[in-house]
Design an enzyme around this catalytic site. Sequence first.
Site, short mmCIF file in Angstrom:
data_model
loop_
_atom_site.label_atom_id
_atom_site.label_comp_id
_atom_site.label_asym_id
_atom_site.label_seq_id
_atom_site.Cartn_x
_atom_site.Cartn_y
_atom_site.Cartn_z
N GLY A 113 -9.64 61.56 -30.36
CA GLY A 113 -8.98 60.42 -29.84
C GLY A 113 -9.88 59.22 -30.11
N ARG B 216 -12.30 56.44 -29.05
CA ARG B 216 -13.67 56.58 -28.22
C ARG B 216 -14.07 58.16 -27.71
NH1 ARG B 216 -15.63 52.37 -30.23
NH2 ARG B 216 -15.34 50.62 -29.27
N SER B 217 -13.75 59.03 -28.54
CA SER B 217 -13.98 60.35 -28.43
C SER B 217 -15.46 60.77 -28.64
CB SER B 217 -13.16 61.40 -28.77
OG SER B 217 -13.13 61.36 -30.37
N SER C 114 -17.09 59.14 -34.29
CA SER C 114 -17.80 58.64 -35.41
C SER C 114 -19.22 58.76 -34.97
CB SER C 114 -17.58 57.00 -35.34
OG SER C 114 -16.63 56.70 -35.77
N HIS D 195 -20.88 49.11 -35.21
CA HIS D 195 -21.22 50.59 -36.25
C HIS D 195 -22.17 50.37 -37.20
CE1 HIS D 195 -18.22 53.20 -34.75
NE2 HIS D 195 -17.21 52.34 -34.66
N ARG E 197 -26.15 52.52 -37.83
CA ARG E 197 -26.71 53.49 -39.00
C ARG E 197 -27.98 52.87 -39.54
NH1 ARG E 197 -21.54 51.88 -40.59
NH2 ARG E 197 -22.29 50.62 -42.12
N GLU F 164 -17.31 49.02 -48.74
CA GLU F 164 -16.01 48.72 -48.13
C GLU F 164 -14.97 49.23 -49.11
OE1 GLU F 164 -16.35 44.66 -46.81
OE2 GLU F 164 -18.13 45.00 -45.30
N ASP G 91 -15.50 56.46 -42.80
CA ASP G 91 -14.85 56.19 -41.41
C ASP G 91 -14.00 54.91 -41.41
OD1 ASP G 91 -14.77 56.06 -38.65
OD2 ASP G 91 -16.68 55.86 -38.24
#
Length: 183
Positions: free
Chosen positions: A12, A14-15, A18, A53, A57, A65, A87
Amino acid sequence: MKNADKILVLGGCRSGKSSHALELAEGMGGRQRVFVATCIPHDDEMQARVDRHRHERSPTWHTLEVPVDLADAIATHSPSADVILIDCLTLWLSNLLMQTQDVNRIRRYIGGLAEAVKSAPHAIILVSNEVGAGIVPDNRLARHYRDLAGWANQSMAAACNRVVWTVAGIPVTIKPPFQSTAP
């Protein structure tokens, strides 16, 4: 982990999916890491998420992209990449829906992506939201989107040799199923 692992990381919002996918990818080693971002930031808040995000990395990542042509990105970069991390699939589906609401056309994109994942010579990690665990949406477009996400997740789970469900930051492997070592 094998060099040709295909992993789907679901969860879900914010689980922790990522973060877990990034951790898996970095644990695979190798020098050629490709991050495929599907998000098209349409406002400042989404741009801030993208920037956050990107800073998570390490500089060893090459970022692409790719809002729609994921199968082509895999075909182009997989032969030279040690791992490709995509992602996320649910934003990809949003991008597809902005182009067309033709279910058959979108399902062809989903099928093409599944084939590209299966045939890639190196590791692929896909991140996707599980959107079907809630209530039935009250409008046609939201129901259409939920159905497409369900079909995409099922297709990618079938194409992958490992599926991880993240809940409250805890990754739970659901494919292959857990094998108890107890007698």
